[in-house]
Design a protein around this motif. Structure first.
Motif, PDB file in Angstrom:
ATOM      1  N   ASP A  47      39.417  -8.972  -7.417  1.00 36.60           N
ATOM      2  CA  ASP A  47      40.762  -8.462  -7.182  1.00 36.60           C
ATOM      3  C   ASP A  47      40.756  -7.617  -5.914  1.00 36.60           C
ATOM      4  N   GLY A  48      41.810  -7.750  -5.109  1.00 36.81           N
ATOM      5  CA  GLY A  48      41.923  -6.988  -3.876  1.00 36.81           C
ATOM      6  C   GLY A  48      41.870  -5.496  -4.141  1.00 36.81           C
ATOM      7  N   GLY A  49      41.113  -4.769  -3.340  1.00 34.70           N
ATOM      8  CA  GLY A  49      40.982  -3.325  -3.481  1.00 34.70           C
ATOM      9  C   GLY A  49      39.845  -2.896  -4.385  1.00 34.70           C
ATOM     10  N   ASN A  50      39.284  -3.818  -5.151  1.00 41.84           N
ATOM     11  CA  ASN A  50      38.156  -3.481  -6.022  1.00 41.84           C
ATOM     12  C   ASN A  50      36.846  -3.723  -5.288  1.00 41.84           C
ATOM     13  N   SER A  51      35.860  -2.911  -5.596  1.00 37.05           N
ATOM     14  CA  SER A  51      34.561  -3.082  -4.946  1.00 37.05           C
ATOM     15  C   SER A  51      33.684  -4.095  -5.683  1.00 37.05           C
ATOM     16  N   ARG A  52      33.972  -4.333  -6.962  1.00 37.49           N
ATOM     17  CA  ARG A  52      33.165  -5.260  -7.749  1.00 37.49           C
ATOM     18  C   ARG A  52      33.968  -6.504  -8.102  1.00 37.49           C
ATOM     19  N   ALA A  53      33.240  -7.587  -8.335  1.00 36.91           N
ATOM     20  CA  ALA A  53      33.869  -8.851  -8.707  1.00 36.91           C
ATOM     21  C   ALA A  53      34.406  -8.772 -10.135  1.00 36.91           C
ATOM     22  N   SER A  54      35.516  -9.464 -10.370  1.00 34.45           N
ATOM     23  CA  SER A  54      36.055  -9.574 -11.720  1.00 34.45           C
ATOM     24  C   SER A  54      35.171 -10.488 -12.554  1.00 34.45           C
ATOM     25  N   ARG A  55      34.685 -11.548 -11.912  1.00 35.28           N
ATOM     26  CA  ARG A  55      33.734 -12.449 -12.553  1.00 35.28           C
ATOM     27  C   ARG A  55      32.990 -13.208 -11.470  1.00 35.28           C
ATOM     28  N   ARG A  56      31.727 -13.473 -11.690  1.00 35.88           N
ATOM     29  CA  ARG A  56      30.931 -14.200 -10.710  1.00 35.88           C
ATOM     30  C   ARG A  56      30.011 -15.185 -11.410  1.00 35.88           C
ATOM     31  N   GLY A  57      29.270 -15.953 -10.639  1.00 47.74           N
ATOM     32  CA  GLY A  57      28.316 -16.903 -11.211  1.00 47.74           C
ATOM     33  C   GLY A  57      28.867 -18.314 -11.345  1.00 47.74           C
ATOM     34  N   PHE A  58      29.957 -18.629 -10.647  1.00 48.21           N
ATOM     35  CA  PHE A  58      30.503 -19.980 -10.701  1.00 48.21           C
ATOM     36  C   PHE A  58      29.698 -20.885  -9.775  1.00 48.21           C
ATOM     37  N   ASP A  59      29.370 -22.081 -10.255  1.00 50.11           N
ATOM     38  CA  ASP A  59      28.608 -23.030  -9.447  1.00 50.11           C
ATOM     39  C   ASP A  59      29.470 -23.729  -8.407  1.00 50.11           C
ATOM     40  N   THR A  60      30.748 -23.931  -8.730  1.00 53.06           N
ATOM     41  CA  THR A  60      31.635 -24.640  -7.806  1.00 53.06           C
ATOM     42  C   THR A  60      32.877 -23.810  -7.500  1.00 53.06           C
ATOM     43  N   GLN A  61      33.484 -24.115  -6.369  1.00 57.27           N
ATOM     44  CA  GLN A  61      34.715 -23.437  -5.984  1.00 57.27           C
ATOM     45  C   GLN A  61      35.827 -23.768  -6.980  1.00 57.27           C
ATOM     46  N   ARG A  62      35.861 -25.004  -7.450  1.00 54.95           N
ATOM     47  CA  ARG A  62      36.887 -25.416  -8.407  1.00 54.95           C
ATOM     48  C   ARG A  62      36.818 -24.600  -9.691  1.00 54.95           C
TER      49      ARG A  62
END
Length: 96
Positions: free
Chosen positions: A37-52
């Protein structure tokens, strides 16, 4: 009319901007896609293998928080596409 008179945030060119943003980005160091989310320093969720996969999760998240979804390119992290979810200050003319 000066930018300060607009109801929504405006950039220097006088274009209306969305208040909230959600970004789909690629992390070269970790080799995965993540949603932030814009303005946040950390990811909301990560670890996706594909952009889709990241886009699908990010689109649902963006709808829940009423933000604009910005998808970035893998090679240079420039914005590739934008989808507005929520209070769109510039809706399509056929939807107004």
């Amino acid at each position: 009319m000066s930018p300060s008179h607009y109801k929504f945030p405006v950039n220097l060119e006088g274009t209306v901007m969305s208040k909230k943003t959600t970004h789909v980005m690629y992390d070269r160091d970790k080799g995965d896609w993540y949603v932030k989310d814009g303005g946040n320093s950390r990811a909301s969720r990560r670890g996706f293998d594909t952009q889709r996969d990241a886009q699908d999760w990010g689109r649902n998240h963006s709808r829940n928080v009423g933000s604009e979804l910005l998808t970035h390119r893998k090679d240079n992290n420039r914005i590739r596409s934008a989808d507005s979810h929520g209070n769109d200050p510039c809706p399509p003319k056929d939807k107004a």
